[in-house]
Design a protein around this motif. Structure first.
Motif, mmCIF file in Angstrom:
data_model
loop_
_atom_site.group_PDB
_atom_site.id
_atom_site.type_symbol
_atom_site.label_atom_id
_atom_site.label_comp_id
_atom_site.label_asym_id
_atom_site.label_seq_id
_atom_site.Cartn_x
_atom_site.Cartn_y
_atom_site.Cartn_z
ATOM 1 N N ALA A 30 21.099 20.892 71.174
ATOM 2 C CA ALA A 30 21.529 19.498 71.336
ATOM 3 C C ALA A 30 21.650 18.807 69.982
ATOM 4 O O ALA A 30 22.606 18.052 69.743
ATOM 5 C CB ALA A 30 20.553 18.744 72.226
ATOM 6 N N GLU A 31 20.714 19.077 69.077
ATOM 7 C CA GLU A 31 20.779 18.490 67.734
ATOM 8 C C GLU A 31 21.990 19.014 66.968
ATOM 9 O O GLU A 31 22.678 18.257 66.278
ATOM 10 C CB GLU A 31 19.494 18.789 66.964
ATOM 11 N N ALA A 32 22.260 20.303 67.086
ATOM 12 C CA ALA A 32 23.413 20.893 66.402
ATOM 13 C C ALA A 32 24.717 20.317 66.945
ATOM 14 O O ALA A 32 25.640 20.021 66.182
ATOM 15 C CB ALA A 32 23.393 22.419 66.560
ATOM 16 N N GLU A 33 24.804 20.147 68.264
ATOM 17 C CA GLU A 33 26.004 19.556 68.868
ATOM 18 C C GLU A 33 26.179 18.108 68.431
ATOM 19 O O GLU A 33 27.302 17.667 68.151
ATOM 20 C CB GLU A 33 25.939 19.650 70.389
ATOM 21 N N ALA A 34 25.086 17.354 68.353
ATOM 22 C CA ALA A 34 25.156 15.957 67.915
ATOM 23 C C ALA A 34 25.644 15.866 66.471
ATOM 24 O O ALA A 34 26.470 15.003 66.133
ATOM 25 C CB ALA A 34 23.799 15.281 68.064
ATOM 26 N N GLU A 35 25.169 16.758 65.621
ATOM 27 C CA GLU A 35 25.611 16.775 64.220
ATOM 28 C C GLU A 35 27.098 17.134 64.134
ATOM 29 O O GLU A 35 27.848 16.540 63.358
ATOM 30 C CB GLU A 35 24.767 17.773 63.423
ATOM 31 N N ALA A 36 27.528 18.093 64.932
ATOM 32 C CA ALA A 36 28.946 18.476 64.955
ATOM 33 C C ALA A 36 29.802 17.308 65.439
ATOM 34 O O ALA A 36 30.884 17.058 64.910
ATOM 35 C CB ALA A 36 29.155 19.704 65.831
ATOM 36 N N GLU A 37 29.331 16.594 66.449
ATOM 37 C CA GLU A 37 30.063 15.423 66.952
ATOM 38 C C GLU A 37 30.200 14.350 65.877
ATOM 39 O O GLU A 37 31.238 13.699 65.776
ATOM 40 C CB GLU A 37 29.363 14.837 68.190
ATOM 41 N N LYS A 38 29.161 14.163 65.062
ATOM 42 C CA LYS A 38 29.235 13.191 63.963
ATOM 43 C C LYS A 38 30.331 13.566 62.975
ATOM 44 O O LYS A 38 31.090 12.722 62.518
ATOM 45 C CB LYS A 38 27.894 13.088 63.231
ATOM 46 N N ARG A 39 30.391 14.857 62.641
ATOM 47 C CA ARG A 39 31.439 15.317 61.720
ATOM 48 C C ARG A 39 32.822 15.103 62.335
ATOM 49 O O ARG A 39 33.768 14.693 61.661
ATOM 50 C CB ARG A 39 31.230 16.786 61.363
ATOM 51 N N LEU A 40 32.939 15.381 63.643
ATOM 52 C CA LEU A 40 34.220 15.170 64.327
ATOM 53 C C LEU A 40 34.597 13.692 64.382
ATOM 54 O O LEU A 40 35.778 13.348 64.258
ATOM 55 C CB LEU A 40 34.176 15.753 65.741
ATOM 56 N N ASP A 41 33.610 12.820 64.574
ATOM 57 C CA ASP A 41 33.880 11.375 64.587
ATOM 58 C C ASP A 41 34.516 10.936 63.267
ATOM 59 O O ASP A 41 35.526 10.237 63.266
ATOM 60 C CB ASP A 41 32.594 10.572 64.827
ATOM 61 N N ALA A 42 33.919 11.349 62.164
ATOM 62 C CA ALA A 42 34.445 10.980 60.849
ATOM 63 C C ALA A 42 35.837 11.560 60.628
ATOM 64 O O ALA A 42 36.739 10.884 60.111
ATOM 65 C CB ALA A 42 33.490 11.447 59.751
ATOM 66 N N ALA A 43 36.037 12.807 61.025
ATOM 67 C CA ALA A 43 37.349 13.439 60.860
ATOM 68 C C ALA A 43 38.399 12.769 61.741
ATOM 69 O O ALA A 43 39.547 12.584 61.317
ATOM 70 C CB ALA A 43 37.261 14.935 61.189
ATOM 71 N N ALA A 44 38.026 12.378 62.952
ATOM 72 C CA ALA A 44 38.966 11.707 63.857
ATOM 73 C C ALA A 44 39.399 10.356 63.301
ATOM 74 O O ALA A 44 40.568 9.988 63.403
ATOM 75 C CB ALA A 44 38.341 11.545 65.244
ATOM 76 N N VAL A 45 38.473 9.637 62.683
ATOM 77 C CA VAL A 45 38.821 8.360 62.037
ATOM 78 C C VAL A 45 39.835 8.611 60.923
ATOM 79 O O VAL A 45 40.821 7.874 60.782
ATOM 80 C CB VAL A 45 37.558 7.649 61.500
ATOM 81 N N ALA A 46 39.613 9.656 60.142
ATOM 82 C CA ALA A 46 40.548 9.976 59.055
ATOM 83 C C ALA A 46 41.930 10.308 59.603
ATOM 84 O O ALA A 46 42.941 9.839 59.062
ATOM 85 C CB ALA A 46 40.006 11.151 58.234
ATOM 86 N N VAL A 47 42.004 11.075 60.681
ATOM 87 C CA VAL A 47 43.292 11.442 61.271
ATOM 88 C C VAL A 47 44.016 10.191 61.783
ATOM 89 O O VAL A 47 45.209 10.016 61.560
ATOM 90 C CB VAL A 47 43.119 12.480 62.401
#
Length: 164
Positions: free
Chosen positions: A67-84
């Motif tokens: 769950a912690e690893a998935e949450a960290e991955a989601e954070k990275r995706l959030d930042a990347a989605a904002v950039a896109v």
């Protein structure tokens, strides 16, 4: 026999796949993919792969670590989605996987026949371009299911925009 991908058929919208990780160069690959998708009318898929937990069964520790690893991955995706969204005005498709990065990448490409290009960033440090880039540049490059665009991590944003 190699199966023809649906992404090359008339009427299908191709997708570019960018791998999101915690390296500085990742932003370069995302920039290239977003700009190129906007110019071509393609879609973009962002993939974050978290490592599997080391302790799967001991008192539920594996579940907490997952769950912690998935949450960290989601954070990275959030930042990347904002950039896109900022760079190209596109809403990216987001995918989180747990496992080996190379293995999960290949599985996703096999599952989604609309993925037509993989975009990776090459590292600029002493450690080389990165394990995925190194692996794809070797023997597996001849059998990889889609073309791979490797964006050098030292390029400036203006250079990436011109290339995209």
């Amino acid at each position: 026999m190699v199966k023809k991908r649906r992404s090359y058929e008339t009427g299908h919208r191709p997708k570019f796949l960018a791998v999101v990780d915690d390296t500085e160069e990742c932003a370069k690959a995302i920039r290239f993919a977003a700009r190129r998708c906007a110019r071509l009318g393609a879609a973009i898929v962002l993939l974050a792969v978290a490592p599997p937990p080391e302790h799967e069964t001991w008192l539920g520790v594996g579940d907490v670590m997952r769950a912690e690893a998935e949450a960290e991955a989601e954070k990275r995706l959030d930042a990347a989605a904002v950039a896109v969204r900022t760079l190209a005005g596109l809403e990216p498709e987001r995918v989180v996987r747990i496992g080996d990065k190379a293995g999960e990448l290949v599985k996703l490409i096999e599952e989604d026949e609309d993925i037509s290009l993989l975009v990776l960033a090459a590292g600029t440090g002493r450690d080389g371009p990165g394990p995925l880039v190194s692996a794809l540049a070797g023997k597996s490059s001849a059998s990889f299911p889609v073309p791979v665009a490797i964006v050098p991590g030292h390029l400036e944003d203006e250079e990436i925009d011109a290339l995209a």
